[in-house]
Design a protein around this motif. Sequence first.
Motif, short mmCIF file in Angstrom:
data_model
loop_
_atom_site.label_atom_id
_atom_site.label_comp_id
_atom_site.label_asym_id
_atom_site.label_seq_id
_atom_site.Cartn_x
_atom_site.Cartn_y
_atom_site.Cartn_z
N ASP A 92 0.82 -1.21 0.00
CA ASP A 92 0.00 0.00 0.00
C ASP A 92 0.85 1.26 0.00
OD1 ASP A 92 0.82 -0.71 2.58
OD2 ASP A 92 -0.80 0.45 3.51
N ASP A 93 2.02 1.20 0.68
CA ASP A 93 2.93 2.35 0.65
C ASP A 93 3.55 2.50 -0.73
OD1 ASP A 93 2.54 3.08 3.33
OD2 ASP A 93 3.98 1.58 4.01
N THR A 94 3.85 1.38 -1.37
CA THR A 94 4.38 1.44 -2.74
C THR A 94 3.39 2.09 -3.69
OG1 THR A 94 5.63 -0.60 -2.36
CG2 THR A 94 5.31 0.06 -4.64
N VAL A 95 2.11 1.74 -3.53
CA VAL A 95 1.07 2.34 -4.37
C VAL A 95 1.01 3.85 -4.15
CG1 VAL A 95 -1.42 2.47 -4.78
CG2 VAL A 95 -0.31 0.24 -4.52
N ASP A 96 1.08 4.28 -2.88
CA ASP A 96 1.06 5.72 -2.59
C ASP A 96 2.23 6.43 -3.27
OD1 ASP A 96 -1.18 5.42 -1.02
OD2 ASP A 96 -0.07 5.26 0.87
N ILE A 97 3.39 5.80 -3.26
CA ILE A 97 4.56 6.39 -3.90
C ILE A 97 4.36 6.47 -5.41
CG2 ILE A 97 7.01 6.03 -4.42
CD1 ILE A 97 7.21 4.72 -1.59
N ILE A 98 3.87 5.39 -6.00
CA ILE A 98 3.66 5.34 -7.45
C ILE A 98 2.71 6.44 -7.91
CG2 ILE A 98 2.50 3.97 -9.24
CD1 ILE A 98 3.83 1.51 -8.08
N GLU A 99 1.67 6.69 -7.14
CA GLU A 99 0.67 7.69 -7.53
C GLU A 99 1.24 9.09 -7.58
OE1 GLU A 99 -3.47 5.60 -5.99
OE2 GLU A 99 -2.36 6.92 -4.63
N GLU A 100 2.37 9.32 -6.91
CA GLU A 100 2.98 10.66 -6.89
C GLU A 100 4.11 10.81 -7.90
OE1 GLU A 100 1.96 13.15 -4.98
OE2 GLU A 100 0.40 11.97 -4.00
N MET A 101 4.49 9.73 -8.57
CA MET A 101 5.68 9.75 -9.41
C MET A 101 5.35 9.91 -10.89
SD MET A 101 8.31 9.49 -7.44
CE MET A 101 7.79 9.96 -5.80
N SER A 112 11.40 -3.13 -10.91
CA SER A 112 12.19 -3.62 -9.78
C SER A 112 11.39 -4.55 -8.87
CB SER A 112 12.72 -2.44 -8.96
OG SER A 112 11.67 -1.79 -8.26
N SER A 113 10.08 -4.66 -9.11
CA SER A 113 9.21 -5.49 -8.27
C SER A 113 9.02 -6.85 -8.91
CB SER A 113 7.85 -4.81 -8.09
OG SER A 113 7.99 -3.50 -7.58
N ASP A 114 8.80 -7.87 -8.05
CA ASP A 114 8.54 -9.20 -8.58
C ASP A 114 7.10 -9.28 -9.11
OD1 ASP A 114 6.78 -9.76 -6.35
OD2 ASP A 114 8.58 -10.10 -5.16
N ALA A 115 6.80 -10.39 -9.78
CA ALA A 115 5.49 -10.53 -10.44
C ALA A 115 4.34 -10.46 -9.44
CB ALA A 115 5.45 -11.84 -11.21
N GLU A 116 4.51 -11.06 -8.27
CA GLU A 116 3.45 -11.07 -7.27
C GLU A 116 3.17 -9.67 -6.75
OE1 GLU A 116 2.42 -13.17 -2.94
OE2 GLU A 116 4.17 -13.79 -4.09
N THR A 117 4.24 -8.91 -6.52
CA THR A 117 4.08 -7.54 -6.02
C THR A 117 3.43 -6.66 -7.08
OG1 THR A 117 6.05 -7.77 -4.62
CG2 THR A 117 5.29 -5.53 -5.10
N ARG A 118 3.85 -6.82 -8.34
CA ARG A 118 3.25 -6.03 -9.42
C ARG A 118 1.76 -6.32 -9.53
NH1 ARG A 118 8.05 -7.15 -12.28
NH2 ARG A 118 7.06 -8.87 -13.41
N LYS A 119 1.38 -7.60 -9.36
CA LYS A 119 -0.04 -7.96 -9.41
C LYS A 119 -0.81 -7.28 -8.30
CE LYS A 119 -3.15 -11.94 -9.27
NZ LYS A 119 -3.27 -13.43 -9.12
N ALA A 120 -0.23 -7.27 -7.09
CA ALA A 120 -0.89 -6.63 -5.95
C ALA A 120 -1.01 -5.12 -6.16
CB ALA A 120 -0.11 -6.92 -4.67
N ILE A 121 0.04 -4.53 -6.72
CA ILE A 121 0.01 -3.08 -6.99
C ILE A 121 -1.08 -2.75 -8.00
CG2 ILE A 121 1.30 -1.19 -8.07
CD1 ILE A 121 3.85 -2.43 -6.85
N ASN A 122 -1.12 -3.49 -9.07
CA ASN A 122 -2.13 -3.25 -10.10
C ASN A 122 -3.55 -3.48 -9.57
OD1 ASN A 122 -0.32 -2.56 -12.14
ND2 ASN A 122 0.08 -4.70 -12.64
N GLU A 123 -3.70 -4.43 -8.65
CA GLU A 123 -5.00 -4.70 -8.04
C GLU A 123 -5.50 -3.48 -7.27
OE1 GLU A 123 -8.37 -6.97 -6.89
OE2 GLU A 123 -6.82 -7.39 -8.40
N ILE A 124 -4.60 -2.84 -6.52
CA ILE A 124 -4.99 -1.66 -5.73
C ILE A 124 -5.21 -0.45 -6.63
CG2 ILE A 124 -4.23 -0.07 -3.93
CD1 ILE A 124 -2.73 -2.40 -2.65
N LEU A 125 -4.37 -0.30 -7.66
CA LEU A 125 -4.45 0.87 -8.54
C LEU A 125 -5.75 0.92 -9.35
CD1 LEU A 125 -0.79 1.12 -9.91
CD2 LEU A 125 -1.96 2.76 -8.41
#
Length: 464
Positions: A92-101, A112-125
């Motif tokens: 969730d902190d990674t998503v907050d950072i991404i939204e500002e970049m 730089s993120s693994d496939a599982e993390t990217r999936k979780a990020i995209n799920e939240i976004l």
Amino acid sequence: MEDFKEIVDELEKLIEEHNYYGIKTLLKDIEPADLSLILQEFPKKIGTLFRLLPKDLAAECFVEMDSDYQETLISSFTDVELKEVMDEIYVDDTVDIIEEMPANVVKRILNSSDAETRKAINEILKYPDDSAGSIMTTEYVSLDEDITVEDALKRIRRTGLDKETIYTCYVTKPDRTLLGYITAKKLLLSDDEMIISDIMETNVIFVYTHEDKELVAKEMSKYDLLAIPIVDKENRLVGIVTVDDAIDVIEEEATEDIEKMAAIIPSDKPYLATSPFEIWRKRIPWLILLMLSATLTSLVITSFEGKLTSISTVISGNILIAFMPMIMGSGGNAGGQTSVTIIRGLALEEIRMGDIFRVLFKELRVSLLCGLTLALATFAKMLLIDWFILRSINTDFTHAAIVCFVVSVTLLLTIIASKLVGCLLPIIAKRIGFDPAVMASPFITTIVDVLSLLIYFGIALTIL
């Protein structure tokens, strides 16, 4: 932090001496939120200082930094360094950072993120910015209902390191349907052989993914929760929101309401990080709107100008003009007081739509008390202090007393009207789907100005 300046001064001295061991020793025990502020005092050295921090402390500090400094650091990182930092940060902190970049930085973070993390990020976004899903984390502890307490504790030890919280564990079916929850305290105090389904709590308070994130914060505050589960329409657990994120939502919503009440378009950037042009862009639309709405006040004054001139044979109309700012200002202040109180009540759900008549009756009584007090105080003030104004235009005592009476009665009626408007507008705004904060002081003041002038001139022309 009380010794902030002392630490900054000491750090500056250590940097000048190139004493890197001293820098590491000084920074390693500082809380991440404080450490981020300290590092931001050295923008030219921030990359060097950041690399001296322990890995876990560096990640926590990175999350607390302003987005501009985060972007600066990311630009200075190698791909390996970026991966090391991002691996230590919750999703969730990674998503907050991404939204500002900007896009190029987001691409590097995702690479730089693994496939599982990217999936979780995209799920939240994929969730709307103001939804519960947008602030949740997918890193929670889930347990099966048919396992023992001993097995549950083993699972927590095995997987808990990477979870945002392990205090509250959620019991789910294999398809992630939420069945209940159990706390780490209860697990520790239960016998190892007990089955989770026999000791779990089934009365679960949850929020759906697309509900407003402000509702999440309200529910957590109302029920004193450290975390709240977020489910989809099929009641499947998709994430949780922890108390730190709820606090951020409360702060964000409070800031947004304050800005709206001050007639400013809300901004998500700190004041010092916002350019003058951006501040101008946020403020000027409301200023133009309020300026144009003030035309109504001018029209009222203009329409009564001839009639005010006609009563100059009795008493100079200029006296009435002299007291206009006081009446308009008092009305605006009274309406503003009421609107802020009602807006807060609506936000905390202390006031509901069905309470409108109770609110009106209460504010009517309050306005009568406030209006009578101000009217009597004004009458006394005008005779004792403002007498020189009345004498300066050769007005006798009878006419002076009449003017005092007109102003005092006007003030009484203006306060009553202002407070009723101040309580009605936010409730009506809420009813039709607008944010009640928009109806706060600036907007209400404009309406009250027009009402107070109509009341003032109407009474003046009737009596004088």
